[in-house]
Design an enzyme around this catalytic site. Structure first.
Site, PDB file in Angstrom:
ATOM      1  CE  LYS A 124      -4.435   0.927  -0.091  1.00  0.00           C
ATOM      2  NZ  LYS A 124      -5.566   0.132  -0.677  1.00  0.00           N
ATOM      3  CG  ASP A 164      -7.373   3.551  -1.221  1.00  0.00           C
ATOM      4  OD1 ASP A 164      -7.711   2.401  -1.314  1.00  0.00           O
ATOM      5  OD2 ASP A 164      -7.268   4.435  -0.268  1.00  0.00           O
TER       6      ASP A 164
END
Length: 448
Positions: A124, A164
């Site tokens: 991430k 995201d």
């Protein structure tokens, strides 16, 4: 006990990283039955190796705004585990982003990606940059500066970031353009690209559609369905919008939507075209919805009852938390259950607090934890990687069917694993153990 020892280590080593510690605690609690049954994981120090990322990259991002003033933001990329394949996970541009949030998201991504049946690892990244209120030129300059640092650590067979919160098709385009120039080559090093140059159909719909597919699988196992049922959805980004779209398609009635300023309750059901116009075209606030629809009631966040999210006060059959982490409290969970909610499906990452999760598990409703229920987004990102590798583009129907099959497989795997450990309604246990087993075995196979 093995899991307790590791959790104490994480709490001691990272006392300020609340979200990361929460994610690790949930995972280790769910794994307890497996760890008691299989001592090999302690023998190979699997937990010690999993809770520490393979690599953490922290960097400054220096860019100039439209007035020529130099701005400095923080950037991250946390590559957690690549035992199953290239690191894979989104980039989040939001002022709330910090090391704890990026780490919790990356840790969750390991097991979510393992559940998809695709060969991808977990990672991430992101920045505390806020795209809201910025001009197109400012966003482009920031993305280029961010990629100037990030490009050293990513690649089609190394690490493949996606979007995201705060990172949509526009941002991916600017990031990819800079990456292509820096490495002097065109490769699938990012997903969520425009359809004309390597993107995949169904990508923007994937997380929302996948959450509804997962809900159908859970309910179908209990001889129930969504048709005609009232559903509450939080958020108003891609996940929420396309959850609402799929709910309408399967005959359900989504009645709520929200953003950081407040929520809408529309007893007639959310008007999808109006919602898309406000959020995807105008980039407006959700309160604009009430100005255009007489049946809608707008409630600002300042009017929410203390300790609650107003969305979850609306009686519903199924709830789809699709905004952000820890948006659904224990009090919200109790309210949902008292109002007859039979199904909770997490479209966002870890949207329910630990106490809320326990309330759902105790009530034995259909509860789909995020690492299983919202895996549709990364699943289609993986399918985009496959299309890039073969230089082909699949039709909407082909990708959607593959997504549907993946979500069915995730439910089946999670459900069967939960039943194996004598807790058949506990998909938190089932999903965590199923994902962990796959990653852990690959780590054992590959040595240390």
């Amino acid at each position: 006990m093995y899991a307790d020892r590791i959790l104490k280590h994480v709490e001691s080593a990272y006392p300020q990283q609340v979200e990361f510690r929460q994610a690790v605690a949930e995972m280790l609690h769910a794994l307890s039955p497996l760890l008691r049954k299989e001592p090999k994981y302690e023998k190979y120090a699997i937990l010690e190796r999993l809770v520490e990322p393979d690599r953490q990259v922290f960097f400054k991002v220096v860019w100039a705004d439209d007035k020529g003033k130099v701005q400095v933001n923080r950037g991250w990329r946390v590559q957690f585990n690549n035992a199953l394949g290239p690191y894979k996970g989104g980039l989040r541009f939001h002022p709330s982003a910090n090391a704890s949030i990026i780490k919790f998201l990356g840790f969750e991504q390991i097991f979510k990606n393992a559940l998809t049946t695709l060969n991808i690892g977990g990672a991430k990244g992101g920045s505390d940059f806020d795209p809201k209120g910025k001009s197109e030129a400012e966003i482009m300059r920031f993305c280029q500066a961010y990629m100037d640092e990030l490009h050293r650590y990513i690649g089609a067979l190394k690490d493949v970031p996606a979007g995201d919160i705060g990172v949509g098709a526009r941002e991916i385009g600017y990031l990819f353009g800079r990456y292509k120039k820096l490495v002097d080559g065109f490769e699938g090093a990012l997903t969520g690209k425009n359809l004309d140059w390597g993107g995949s159909l169904v990508r923007k719909e994937a997380t929302g559609y996948g959450a509804v597919y997962f809900a159908q699988e859970m309910l179908g196992a209990r001889k129930e369905g969504l048709e005609g049922k009232v559903c509450s959805v939080s958020g108003s980004g891609n996940v929420a919008i396309y959850t609402i779209e799929k709910l309408w398609q399967v005959g359900a009635i989504p009645v709520t939507v929200s953003d950081s300023k407040g929520m809408i309750y529309d007893k007639e059901g959310i008007n999808l075209e109006l919602l898309k116009e406000i959020k995807e075209v105008r980039q407006g606030r959700i309160e604009d919805y009430a100005k255009n629809k007489k049946s809608a009631i707008y409630t600002p966040t300042k009017d929410y009852k203390a300790g609650t999210n107003g969305v979850w006060g609306v009686p519903c059959f199924a709830a789809f938390p699709s905004a952000t982490q820890n948006e659904l409290s224990e009090l919200d969970a109790k309210t949902l259950l008292q109002n007859g909610c039979k199904c909770v499906v997490e479209g966002a990452n870890m949207p329910s607090t630990a106490e809320a999760v326990q309330a759902f598990l105790k009530a034995k409703i259909c509860y789909g934890p995020s690492k299983a229920a919202n895996a549709g987004g990364v699943a289609v990102s993986g399918l985009e990687m496959a299309q890039n590798a073969s230089l082909h583009t699949w039709s909407f129907e082909v990708v959607d069917q593959k997504l549907h099959t993946i979500m069915q497989d995730i439910f089946t795997n999670s459900s069967q694993t939960a039943a194996e450990f004598k807790d058949p309604t506990n998909l938190v246990l089932g999903a965590n153990i199923a994902g962990f087993r796959k990653v852990a075995q690959a780590m054992i196979d590959q040595g240390y």
